[in-house]
Design a protein around this motif. Structure first.
Motif, PDB file in Angstrom:
ATOM      1  N   THR A 132       0.836  -1.201   0.000  1.00 26.22           N
ATOM      2  CA  THR A 132       0.000   0.000   0.000  1.00 26.22           C
ATOM      3  C   THR A 132       0.875   1.257   0.000  1.00 26.22           C
ATOM      4  O   THR A 132       0.674   2.179  -0.797  1.00 26.22           O
ATOM      5  CB  THR A 132      -0.935   0.006   1.230  1.00 26.22           C
ATOM      6  OG1 THR A 132      -1.776  -1.151   1.164  1.00 26.22           O
ATOM      7  CG2 THR A 132      -1.777   1.259   1.293  1.00 26.22           C
ATOM      8  N   PHE A 133       1.860   1.274   0.877  1.00 26.15           N
ATOM      9  CA  PHE A 133       2.770   2.421   0.987  1.00 26.15           C
ATOM     10  C   PHE A 133       3.515   2.654  -0.327  1.00 26.15           C
ATOM     11  O   PHE A 133       3.598   3.785  -0.814  1.00 26.15           O
ATOM     12  CB  PHE A 133       3.745   2.172   2.136  1.00 26.15           C
ATOM     13  CG  PHE A 133       4.798   3.232   2.281  1.00 26.15           C
ATOM     14  CD1 PHE A 133       4.474   4.476   2.803  1.00 26.15           C
ATOM     15  CD2 PHE A 133       6.096   2.982   1.903  1.00 26.15           C
ATOM     16  CE1 PHE A 133       5.447   5.462   2.941  1.00 26.15           C
ATOM     17  CE2 PHE A 133       7.073   3.957   2.038  1.00 26.15           C
ATOM     18  CZ  PHE A 133       6.762   5.197   2.558  1.00 26.15           C
ATOM     19  N   LEU A 134       4.072   1.597  -0.904  1.00 23.02           N
ATOM     20  CA  LEU A 134       4.843   1.743  -2.138  1.00 23.02           C
ATOM     21  C   LEU A 134       3.966   2.186  -3.308  1.00 23.02           C
ATOM     22  O   LEU A 134       4.389   3.015  -4.127  1.00 23.02           O
ATOM     23  CB  LEU A 134       5.570   0.432  -2.465  1.00 23.02           C
ATOM     24  CG  LEU A 134       6.663   0.029  -1.468  1.00 23.02           C
ATOM     25  CD1 LEU A 134       7.218  -1.351  -1.813  1.00 23.02           C
ATOM     26  CD2 LEU A 134       7.773   1.067  -1.405  1.00 23.02           C
ATOM     27  N   GLU A 139       4.306   4.834  -6.869  1.00 26.81           N
ATOM     28  CA  GLU A 139       3.499   4.709  -8.088  1.00 26.81           C
ATOM     29  C   GLU A 139       2.517   5.874  -8.221  1.00 26.81           C
ATOM     30  O   GLU A 139       1.915   6.059  -9.269  1.00 26.81           O
ATOM     31  CB  GLU A 139       2.733   3.376  -8.097  1.00 26.81           C
ATOM     32  CG  GLU A 139       3.627   2.151  -8.059  1.00 26.81           C
ATOM     33  CD  GLU A 139       4.503   2.003  -9.296  1.00 26.81           C
ATOM     34  OE1 GLU A 139       4.060   2.394 -10.400  1.00 26.81           O
ATOM     35  OE2 GLU A 139       5.633   1.514  -9.150  1.00 26.81           O
ATOM     36  N   GLY A 140       2.336   6.621  -7.143  1.00 29.49           N
ATOM     37  CA  GLY A 140       1.468   7.786  -7.172  1.00 29.49           C
ATOM     38  C   GLY A 140      -0.016   7.469  -7.250  1.00 29.49           C
ATOM     39  O   GLY A 140      -0.812   8.317  -7.659  1.00 29.49           O
ATOM     40  N   LEU A 141      -0.407   6.266  -6.844  1.00 30.02           N
ATOM     41  CA  LEU A 141      -1.814   5.891  -6.913  1.00 30.02           C
ATOM     42  C   LEU A 141      -2.605   6.566  -5.792  1.00 30.02           C
ATOM     43  O   LEU A 141      -2.083   6.793  -4.700  1.00 30.02           O
ATOM     44  CB  LEU A 141      -1.975   4.372  -6.801  1.00 30.02           C
ATOM     45  CG  LEU A 141      -1.329   3.516  -7.893  1.00 30.02           C
ATOM     46  CD1 LEU A 141      -1.660   2.043  -7.666  1.00 30.02           C
ATOM     47  CD2 LEU A 141      -1.747   3.951  -9.278  1.00 30.02           C
ATOM     48  N   ILE A 146      -5.560   2.312  -5.090  1.00 31.74           N
ATOM     49  CA  ILE A 146      -4.879   1.273  -4.310  1.00 31.74           C
ATOM     50  C   ILE A 146      -5.898   0.259  -3.799  1.00 31.74           C
ATOM     51  O   ILE A 146      -5.681  -0.958  -3.896  1.00 31.74           O
ATOM     52  CB  ILE A 146      -4.098   1.889  -3.130  1.00 31.74           C
ATOM     53  CG1 ILE A 146      -2.950   2.757  -3.652  1.00 31.74           C
ATOM     54  CG2 ILE A 146      -3.566   0.798  -2.192  1.00 31.74           C
ATOM     55  CD1 ILE A 146      -2.301   3.626  -2.589  1.00 31.74           C
ATOM     56  N   ALA A 147      -7.019   0.748  -3.279  1.00 31.11           N
ATOM     57  CA  ALA A 147      -8.069  -0.139  -2.773  1.00 31.11           C
ATOM     58  C   ALA A 147      -8.550  -1.077  -3.867  1.00 31.11           C
ATOM     59  O   ALA A 147      -8.702  -2.289  -3.646  1.00 31.11           O
ATOM     60  CB  ALA A 147      -9.231   0.680  -2.209  1.00 31.11           C
TER      61      ALA A 147
END
Length: 176
Positions: A132-134, A139-141, A146-147
């Protein structure tokens, strides 16, 4: 075997560590040299293994002394390999920086140590929190993206990002 320890693991005493070292250091050094192929690195990891055992403070079960030492040494070999990969990547990055913008030797060392700490922090995070962090930071999501990608809820993404932020603060020396 001269190792005088109880039949189960317990607190490590100086005499026990001395006996453990005398009985198994030569074996551990040879085991490491065969795996690493470098006598200097093997000697460093061998010594660090016993230091780690001393800092841990618990004596291994006598029948499992070698496997316990090998397990500690394997972790230290992984740490060494990861650090060297980071060092190589950092040196490659420095080689591309024009000389007038290159950081001082002191700054280089500080940055490398920070990279090592960050790498260790990321490695200690639970996989979903790390991912999630990365995805967010590199990746700028968005949290929604991300979810969707990780098949979790947006509140879970928020919870994971909070955990990651707390880990980052602790890593950087702040209060978490």
């Amino acid at each position: 075997m001269a190792f005088a320890a109880p039949s189960s693991a317990g607190p490590l005493h100086t005499r026990e560590l001395d006996n453990l070292y005398r009985e198994h250091h030569h074996w551990l050094l040879g085991w490491l040299q065969r795996r690493i192929g470098n006598a200097f690195d093997a000697a460093d990891i061998s010594q660090d293994t016993f230091v780690r055992l001393l800092l841990n403070g618990h004596s291994p079960i006598p029948e499992q002394s070698r496997s316990h030492l090998a397990q500690i040494a394997k972790g230290l070999m992984i740490d060494m390999h990861r650090r060297r990969l980071l060092e190589t990547a950092w040196l490659d990055t420095l080689a591309r920086i024009p000389e007038q913008y290159a950081p001082s030797a002191e700054s280089r060392a500080i940055i490398l140590e920070s990279l090592v700490r960050i790498d260790a922090m990321l490695d200690e995070m639970p996989a979903k929190v790390r991912e999630t962090f990365l995805l967010s930071r590199f990746e700028g999501l968005t949290y929604t993206e991300i979810a969707t990608q990780l098949c979790i809820s947006v509140p879970t993404v928020r919870k994971y990002m909070l955990k990651a932020a707390q880990s980052c603060m602790a890593c950087l020396g702040g209060n978490a």
